[in-house]
Design a protein around this motif. Structure first.
Motif, PDB file in Angstrom:
ATOM      1  N   HIS A 123     -30.728  53.850  16.408  1.00 22.86           N
ATOM      2  CA  HIS A 123     -31.670  54.804  16.976  1.00 22.86           C
ATOM      3  C   HIS A 123     -33.024  54.737  16.279  1.00 22.86           C
ATOM      4  O   HIS A 123     -34.060  54.936  16.916  1.00 22.86           O
ATOM      5  N   LEU A 126     -35.220  52.065  17.589  1.00 20.28           N
ATOM      6  CA  LEU A 126     -35.487  52.418  18.980  1.00 20.28           C
ATOM      7  C   LEU A 126     -36.596  53.460  19.067  1.00 20.28           C
ATOM      8  O   LEU A 126     -37.444  53.416  19.964  1.00 20.28           O
ATOM      9  N   SER A 224     -35.544  59.616  26.898  1.00 18.12           N
ATOM     10  CA  SER A 224     -34.807  59.104  25.741  1.00 18.12           C
ATOM     11  C   SER A 224     -33.685  60.055  25.346  1.00 18.12           C
ATOM     12  O   SER A 224     -32.606  59.618  24.916  1.00 18.12           O
ATOM     13  N   VAL A 228     -29.872  58.593  25.299  1.00 20.53           N
ATOM     14  CA  VAL A 228     -29.099  58.638  24.059  1.00 20.53           C
ATOM     15  C   VAL A 228     -27.866  59.517  24.245  1.00 20.53           C
ATOM     16  O   VAL A 228     -26.780  59.200  23.750  1.00 20.53           O
ATOM     17  N   GLU A 233     -28.446  53.486  25.096  1.00 23.70           N
ATOM     18  CA  GLU A 233     -29.570  53.055  24.264  1.00 23.70           C
ATOM     19  C   GLU A 233     -30.125  51.701  24.688  1.00 23.70           C
ATOM     20  O   GLU A 233     -31.336  51.467  24.590  1.00 23.70           O
TER      21      GLU A 233
END
Length: 501
Positions: A123, A126, A224, A228, A233
């Motif tokens: 994450h 990202l 997002s 998630v 993702e």
């Protein structure tokens, strides 16, 4: 290990044969009727299936059983298992595999294997992908009002998406994936539309491009959040990769053409992510679920606490960096190590409860349990700091090589590395519902930073043009104080075994 059981008690074929024998050959032996009764564990499984049919692991089942009043004594007397955890493992096994709809939702699956368990680690990188387009967007939007737009949209998006995700996870944990999906769909649309009135308020400061940027920023934050939540993702990365590459190209070569391509890729990437996020909710939104017996959403006090935590977190980060976003690249870029390491912080936090539950089976005295738990927290904090320090060192080396590093930039980078450890403790506090302490601690730290800086004449938020090194040093001291305050907040609750049994 579960005790040995009579196969007739759970095997449907043996039940049927036993029933026929009792009826035809020995009709007078009504004493055999109990043999056709349902296994009490099967009855328990059917009672909890509406809420736990999508449980991610046995620990979630154990937590639900304990919340429903099941104890170790009850597990022994009523079901023949040594404790609630062994009973929960059997219930989880009998719940059976996830349905295709559950697989489609993604958020309800624990995943198989170590690779899926490490998913949160990614994450961090990202979160950093969209930042590559910031210079190109800055060139189009212009400097007037940009910081105001970024901070306002970022804060609203942070708070709104955090509350939405919390409420959706609570719904999912209650066995209501359809309600969770519909909440996420509505929140994604509402959250994005919030950018319109926010954009109108900044029109005098930055014009239409700034207003459009704020709408896109909120749309990306909501997209997002949904992707998630549903463990998509890779979808999010795929939508942002072209913008990242073109934004990097603009940084390297410059030029009007490269800038236009980068901005266009950023806008299309946000649109693609938003469409993908809504698509990810479709399967779960069609799931049938029983009528609600209890209120679907958490109580308002909890939601206010979650919103307050998000707001204070945004203020903590933005108040220190806001004065330097446009003029001091080394200070503005100091947040990168924290962003990269946040996935690791999430992963370590998610592993904490499982490790603590395992520890309850080994520890023999409460004080021993608490001591071992604090040592585990210390190791995790050290690991979070070490992981954040690696990209921090790389950033400092790159800036130094480019001749752009200042002492203030170095100190600000150290402050963000320290924040990785602070956020690990914050996640533990949030997991125990201590939102009041979280908010109070962050308010105290921000007030001290600005107040002491004002007394020294180095507080840029108060319009003072003092030493950036002194200002960033005060922020670093505040982050270290925050770690201490968070640890004090954990002190009365972290060692209580009831949270893990």
């Amino acid at each position: 290990m579960s005790p040995e059981r009579d196969p007739d008690a759970t095997d449907p074929l043996h039940k049927a044969v036993g029933t026929i024998t009792a009826t035809v050959d020995e009709p007078e032996r009504t004493i055999l009727l109990p043999r056709i009764s349902t296994d009490p564990v099967d009855e328990l499984v059917e009672r909890v299936r509406p809420q736990l049919g999508r449980a991610v692991d046995a620990l979630q089942v154990a937590a639900a059983l304990e919340a429903a009043g099941h104890t170790d004594r009850g597990a022994q007397v009523e079901y023949g298992y040594s404790d609630v955890f062994v009973l929960a493992a059997e219930v989880y096994k009998r719940l059976g595999p996830l349905s295709p709809v559950d697989e489609a939702t993604g958020a309800a699956t624990a995943g198989a294997g170590r690779r899926d368990g490490l998913r949160p680690v990614w994450h961090g990188p990202l979160y950093l992908l969209p930042s590559a387009t910031f210079p190109a967007v800055l060139a189009v939007v212009g400097r007037p009002g940009l910081v105001l737009g970024l901070v306002v949209a970022g804060t609203v998006g942070w708070v709104f998406s955090g509350v939405t995700a919390y409420a959706a996870f609570r719904l999912l944990g209650s066995g209501r994936p359809r309600s969770a999906a519909r909440l996420l769909q509505t929140a994604a649309l509402v959250g994005t539309l919030l950018g319109v009135p926010l954009g109108l308020t900044v029109l005098p400061h930055g014009g239409l491009p700034l207003a459009v940027m704020m709408v896109c920023q909120l749309a990306y934050q909501m997209a997002s959040t949904l992707l998630v939540f549903y463990r998509r993702e890779w979808w999010l990365a795929a939508t942002q990769l072209p913008a990242f590459l073109l934004g990097t190209m603009y940084l390297l070569v410059g030029g009007t053409t490269a800038r236009r391509w980068a901005v266009a890729a950023a806008a299309l990437g946000v649109l693609a992510a938003f469409v993908a996020a809504l698509h990810a909710t479709r399967a779960a939104a069609r799931v049938e679920e029983p009528p609600a017996r209890d209120p679907l959403l958490p109580d308002s006090t909890t939601l206010v606490g979650v919103a307050g935590y998000g707001l204070c977190s945004a203020v903590l980060l933005f108040h220190a960096q806001m004065p330097y976003l446009l003029d001091r690249l080394d200070i503005a870029a100091a947040a990168a190590p924290l962003l990269v390491s946040m996935g690791f912080v999430e992963w370590r936090t998610s592993r904490f409860r499982g490790n603590a539950v395992a520890l309850t089976r080994r520890a023999r005295r409460p004080e021993e349990f608490a001591a071992v738990l604090w040592r585990a927290i210390g190791r995790d904090v050290a690991a979070c700091l070490a992981v954040a320090a690696v990209p921090g060192a790389v950033l400092l080396a790159v800036l130094a090589h480019a001749g752009m590093l200042s002492p203030a930039g170095t100190v600000m980078t150290l402050a963000h590395v320290a924040l990785a450890g602070a956020y690990y403790l914050a996640f533990l506090l949030a997991g125990r519902g201590r939102y009041g302490w979280l908010c109070l601690s962050m308010v105290v730290v921000v007030a001290l930073h600005v107040g002491v800086g004002g007394l020294l004449g180095v507080a840029p938020l108060l319009g003072q043009d003092g030493s950036a090194l002194a200002d960033t040093s005060l922020h670093l001291g505040g982050v270290l104080l925050l770690q201490v305050l968070f640890a004090l907040g954990l002190l009365p609750v972290i060692g209580q075994v009831r949270h893990y049994r």
